[in-house]
Design an enzyme around this catalytic site. Structure first.
Site, PDB file in Angstrom:
ATOM      1  N   ASP A  71      -9.190  -5.813   2.403  1.00 22.95           N
ATOM      2  CA  ASP A  71      -8.025  -6.196   1.702  1.00 22.95           C
ATOM      3  C   ASP A  71      -7.272  -7.550   2.536  1.00 22.95           C
ATOM      4  O   ASP A  71      -7.300  -8.290   1.828  1.00 22.95           O
ATOM      5  CB  ASP A  71      -7.130  -5.010   1.972  1.00 22.95           C
ATOM      6  CG  ASP A  71      -5.937  -5.004   0.999  1.00 22.95           C
ATOM      7  OD1 ASP A  71      -5.877  -6.021   0.305  1.00 22.95           O
ATOM      8  OD2 ASP A  71      -5.331  -4.088   1.102  1.00 22.95           O
TER       9      ASP A  71
ATOM     10  N   ASP B 283       0.859  -1.321   0.153  1.00 18.79           N
ATOM     11  CA  ASP B 283       0.123   0.056   0.112  1.00 18.79           C
ATOM     12  C   ASP B 283       0.868   1.505   0.008  1.00 18.79           C
ATOM     13  O   ASP B 283       2.071   1.019   0.303  1.00 18.79           O
ATOM     14  CB  ASP B 283      -1.016   0.019   1.253  1.00 18.79           C
ATOM     15  CG  ASP B 283      -2.167  -0.996   1.039  1.00 18.79           C
ATOM     16  OD1 ASP B 283      -2.230  -1.433  -0.008  1.00 18.79           O
ATOM     17  OD2 ASP B 283      -2.668  -1.155   2.184  1.00 18.79           O
TER      18      ASP B 283
END
Length: 943
Positions: A760, A454
């Site tokens: 996620d 990320d």
């Protein structure tokens, strides 16, 4: 050997079936001490027990839900049963007991809930306020604990050192040697008297005790490390209102009567009742087995401990805690289920078993040869039928040597060395801000070839501030505190009012007053930055929230990239506010507020200006968000969806999130180690590219792509494209899932992924695609992660990779060391028995060697810290041979060298050291041989 291990001893790094786990244990035919070897592996019987309890719970809860639904239809016509408050509860000042509270929530009992006055009535009866929570009076809290219990689960007590001593004594070969020692003492004293006749027996006893205590010490140390890790894993905090103040508390401090704030990604910490909130969806699959989420609200207010908030946010009144909840009862069983075996543990169990069988064969043959030599010697002397005490001692010694060969040959220390190394690595990684939740993660990370990371919070600092804005079509810098005041003076009052209304109502954050009387902003870093921007413009959070009524809330959704609210204004009108990814919200707008504060149609020139502003902000590595609103018809219902288009653009803000120091160097280190770093983010592609270039992730030959474009590619295009993708912007969790899946399967790569999103990390973990690493985000994300990056820092991910490689290399060193010792010990005693009828390495000496190998050798080699050289090697593939060709060369070369040294001493030792004619020449020579053998091990350097 590698082919045999791959065929029969293969398990997945996670989510292995219980059949597979059971199969490899069945294959372990030679296990000296099952209690010790399988101590740190999954307790399958406990798992079956937990599964049975879960199934029973699921049936109970399913029936309770059905009954509660049916009860709603005829509740008015049924009189509730009487309830008598227990005397001790009344004396404590409460009007309902813990069992009654538990039965209401666990049984979804609407009838009882109505009888007690619904949620407000329950709150009164347990002496709490639904707005201010519990008072913080210590005496009152202690009294509440005594009546209702604490929010902790019963756990198995930690084992003391003596328990490990007892388990070490369960070794079958040590028991046999103990019997041999006892018989040796009796026969020796009877034939040679005290103390000479007791030397051999006492020597074996002393060796056994030394082995047992050193082994127990090593195992005890491992258990302490695992206990420390368990304590760290259980540090879970939650937002609670007590005494009128919202604060962060450990879930283990919760008591019935506490008001808990829940949002997306939180795990419900105790049983409770819904107080207020919006769009709350609860995932109850962990308890009921039902995959469909349950809508929780005023009509269905029951919240169960252990379930997860899938959508929405709410306040909950805690009613039942700890072991009185069904989750608590389930956890008591699950806590003893153990962690799944890691692939390396299983593989080394295979090595231990295969070599153990070989060792057993050599032991039997060695004993048979020694006995045959002895009988042949007696036959030649004509004393075959005459057996003395010395002969009995010789036979006993031969048997002890054979048993000790098994002790040395079966490398029980191999799988335990993995556990020791993993425990050591996990403890050290915790100090480096990486909490490993699953043992196998250490191994997997060492083999990682790709890291999909990320951006926000991992590559960047996650400390966000609004540094630019475009309100009323005018771009303004906000780098200094005074800039906000200037901006406020330039914005028309009507626009400022709408802007502040949007900021303070359409948010997942909150501005509260802490115990010190100061304002404190709560929420995600993005929400905190926007709220801080609103405060700097002179807004008042509480006033804005009280000025209108929330009709509907749609929390931020990672797929839609937006969030929205519907407000009822004081004059009765309805207004919707939305906020999210700039280009998505702008595409939903039909109007815009111009420089004069007027609402005008969004023409082509305005769209071009706003898009250019978004691109400009993004090129400066700013995260951009667009704020918009629209007036609604009065017929809007809270059951209706918030409109997706027709909005008026208020403005665009640019949020700065600086790149973390050291990230560029860490990315370069990964590249030199053969690990590709790819950035996957929900941000605008220009923002993503700017950050990626700054981090050194995006190179000239790399590709940056958006999630929607990626989804439209065919399989053939993906196969060609994926190896070149370095940045994926505007991505959803499904996009990352797809990318990682292709990397892992198509290109045979082990992939480490980082995520903090609710959808996620769980998706990546459950799909068994690589290693899921979560930054310290929501509890669901942390629980689903294999490794939790506690400081949200990309450099920590590199540290984890380094430790993962270190574990693998350390275990290889230990395997090389132990196999060398095993081979030499076996060959020396076997060849000597065949040639001379005696074994130069006695039972006591072999026990000493075994202790060195299984404990001290493991401690020395399996706990070696990582070095920078490890990151200059390419990663080891999933299918790579654990015992490499270089290792076999070293093992066989060292074994041959050591055997030649010992053989030379056996053949010429007496001549070289002038021992001929000495009465104890054999004893002295064997001592020299043993010391040479030990020094060969000490001077051997595994590489």
């Amino acid at each position: 050997m590698e082919n045999l291990l791959s065929d029969k001893w293969e398990v997945k790094s996670k989510h292995s079936s219980e059949e597979v786990l059971q199969r490899w244990r069945t294959l372990c035919g030679v296990v000296k001490n099952p209690k010790r070897r399988f101590r740190f592996t999954a307790n399958l019987s406990k798992r079956y027990e937990a599964a049975a309890i879960r199934k029973t719970n699921q049936e109970k809860l399913r029936i309770a839900v059905l009954v509660s639904k049916a009860a709603l239809h005829f509740i008015q016509g049924v009189k509730p049963s009487d309830y008598t408050v227990p005397k001790n509860v009344q004396e404590a000042g409460f009007q309902i007991c813990a069992d009654e509270l538990g039965s209401i929530v666990e049984g979804h009992d609407v009838k009882k809930l109505e009888f007690h006055g619904w949620v407000s009535g329950i709150a009164d009866k347990i002496g709490t306020s639904v707005t201010n929570g519990l008072p913080t009076d210590n005496e009152a809290l202690k009294c509440r604990e005594e009546i209702y219990g604490i929010n902790e689960f019963t756990e198995a007590e930690s084992k003391g050192f003596l328990v490990f001593v007892w388990e070490a004594l369960q070794d079958m070969t040590l028991m046999i040697l103990g019997v041999c020692a006892f018989v040796s003492l009796i026969v020796g004293i009877a034939t040679e008297g005290w103390p000479k006749g007791a030397h051999d027996g006492l020597g074996i006893v002393a060796s056994i005790l030394l082995v047992v205590f050193v082994t127990a010490g090593s195992d005890y140390r491992q258990s302490l490390q695992f206990n420390d890790l368990d304590k760290e894993k259980k540090k879970i905090s939650i937002q609670v209102t007590r005494n009128g103040y919202r604060q962060k508390m450990s879930i283990y401090e919760l008591l019935p009567g506490d008001v808990v704030h829940l949002s997306i990604g939180d795990q419900v910490p105790a049983d409770g009742l819904f107080l207020s909130g919006f769009s709350v969806l609860i995932d109850e699959s962990s308890l009921t087995g039902e995959s469909e989420p349950v809508m929780v609200g005023a009509e269905n207010p029951f919240l169960l401990s252990g379930t997860k908030v899938q959508d929405g946010s709410c306040k909950m009144l805690v009613t039942t805690v700890g072991m009185k909840t069904q989750w608590g009862k389930l956890m008591a069983t699950l806590s003893e289920g153990g962690d799944d075996e890691t692939p390396l543990q299983v593989k080394l169990n295979g090595v231990a078993t295969i070599i153990g069988k070989i060792g057993l064969f050599f032991a039997v043959v060695t004993f048979a040869v020694l006995v045959q030599k002895m009988i042949s010697h007696k036959w030649q002397e004509g004393t075959t039928l005459s057996w003395s005490g010395d002969d009995a001692l010789h036979l006993l010694e031969y048997f002890a040597i054979a048993v000790t060969i098994v002790v040395v040959a079966v490398p029980e220390g191999l799988p335990l060395a993995v556990t020791l190394s993993l425990a050591f690595a996990m403890k050290k990684m915790m100090n480096d801000k990486a909490l490993v939740r699953h043992l196998a993660a250490c191994e997997t990370m060492g083999s990682a070839t790709t890291i999909c990371s990320d951006k926000t919070g991992t590559l960047t600092t996650n400390h966000m501030t609004v540094v630019k804005s475009c309100i009323c079509m005018n771009v303004k810098e906000l780098s200094k505190p005074s800039d906000a005041s200037v901006l406020r003076s330039e914005i028309p009052d009507s626009v400022a009012k709408t802007l502040l209304q949007s900021i303070f109502n359409n948010t997942g954050g909150e501005v509260v007053v802490n115990k010190d009387g100061k304002c404190e902003i709560l929420g995600t870093p993005t929400e905190m930055a926007i709220l801080e921007f609103g405060l700097s413009l002179g807004g008042n959070f509480q006033e804005e929230r009280q000025a209108s009524t929330l009709v509907k809330v749609e929390p931020f959704n990672s797929t839609k990239k937006r969030m929205g609210v519907v407000l009822e204004l004081p004059e009765g009108r309805l207004r919707a506010h939305t906020k999210g990814a700039s280009e998505i919200i702008l595409a939903a707008c039909e109007k815009v507020v111009n420089s004069d504060g007027e609402v005008v149609p969004l023409d082509k020139q305005s769209i071009n200006h706003l898009n250019a502003t978004i691109d400009q902000f993004a090129s400066e590595a700013l995260r951009t968000l667009c704020l918009a609103y629209m007036e609604l018809e009065n017929g809007f219902s809270e059951n209706d969806a918030i409109p997706a288009s027709g909005y008026t653009c208020i403005g665009i803000i640019g949020i700065k999130d600086p790149v973390r120091p050291g990230v560029k160097e860490s990315v370069a280190l990964c590249r030199s180690a053969g690990v590709t770093v790819r950035m996957v983010t929900g941000d605008n592609i220009n923002t993503a590219k700017a950050i990626a270039r700054e981090c050194g992730i995006l190179t000239d030959d790399g590709i940056a792509i958006e999630g929607p474009v990626f989804r439209e590619k065919s399989m053939e295009e993906l196969l060609e494209l994926i190896p070149k993708i370095q940045v994926m912007a505007r991505s959803s969790p499904l996009d990352k899932h797809t990318l990682v899946k292709h990397l892992r399967t198509t290109f045979n790569e082990v992939v480490a992924v980082t995520g903090d999103g609710t959808n996620d990390a769980p998706a990546l973990h459950e799909a068994d695609i690589g290693l899921a690493m979560g930054i310290a985000g929501t509890e669901v994300a942390k629980e689903s992660a294999d490794v939790i990056i506690l400081d949200d820092n990309f450099s920590t991910i590199v540290t984890v990779a380094k430790w993962g490689r270190s574990v693998y290399v350390n275990i290889q060193k230990f395997v090389q060391f132990q196999l060398t010792v095993n081979i030499v010990a076996l060959i020396v005693n076997f060849t000597s028995a065949c040639m001379t009828g005696t074994a130069p390495l006695t039972a006591v000496q072999l026990l000493w060697v075994n202790m060195i190998m299984d404990t001290l050798g493991a401690l020395a080699l399996a706990t070696e810290p990582p070095n920078d050289e490890l990151m200059k090697r390419p990663p080891v593939g999933r299918k790579g041979n654990f015992i490499s060709a270089v290792m076999w060369r070293n093992i066989l070369g060292q074994s041959l060298y050591q055997f030649l040294v010992i053989w030379f001493l056996q053949a010429y030792g007496k001549t070289i050291f002038r021992l001929h004619g000495s009465s104890d020449s054999d004893l002295v020579l064997n001592t020299l041989i043993f010391n040479s053998f030990v020094f060969c091990q000490v001077l051997e350097k595994p590489t």
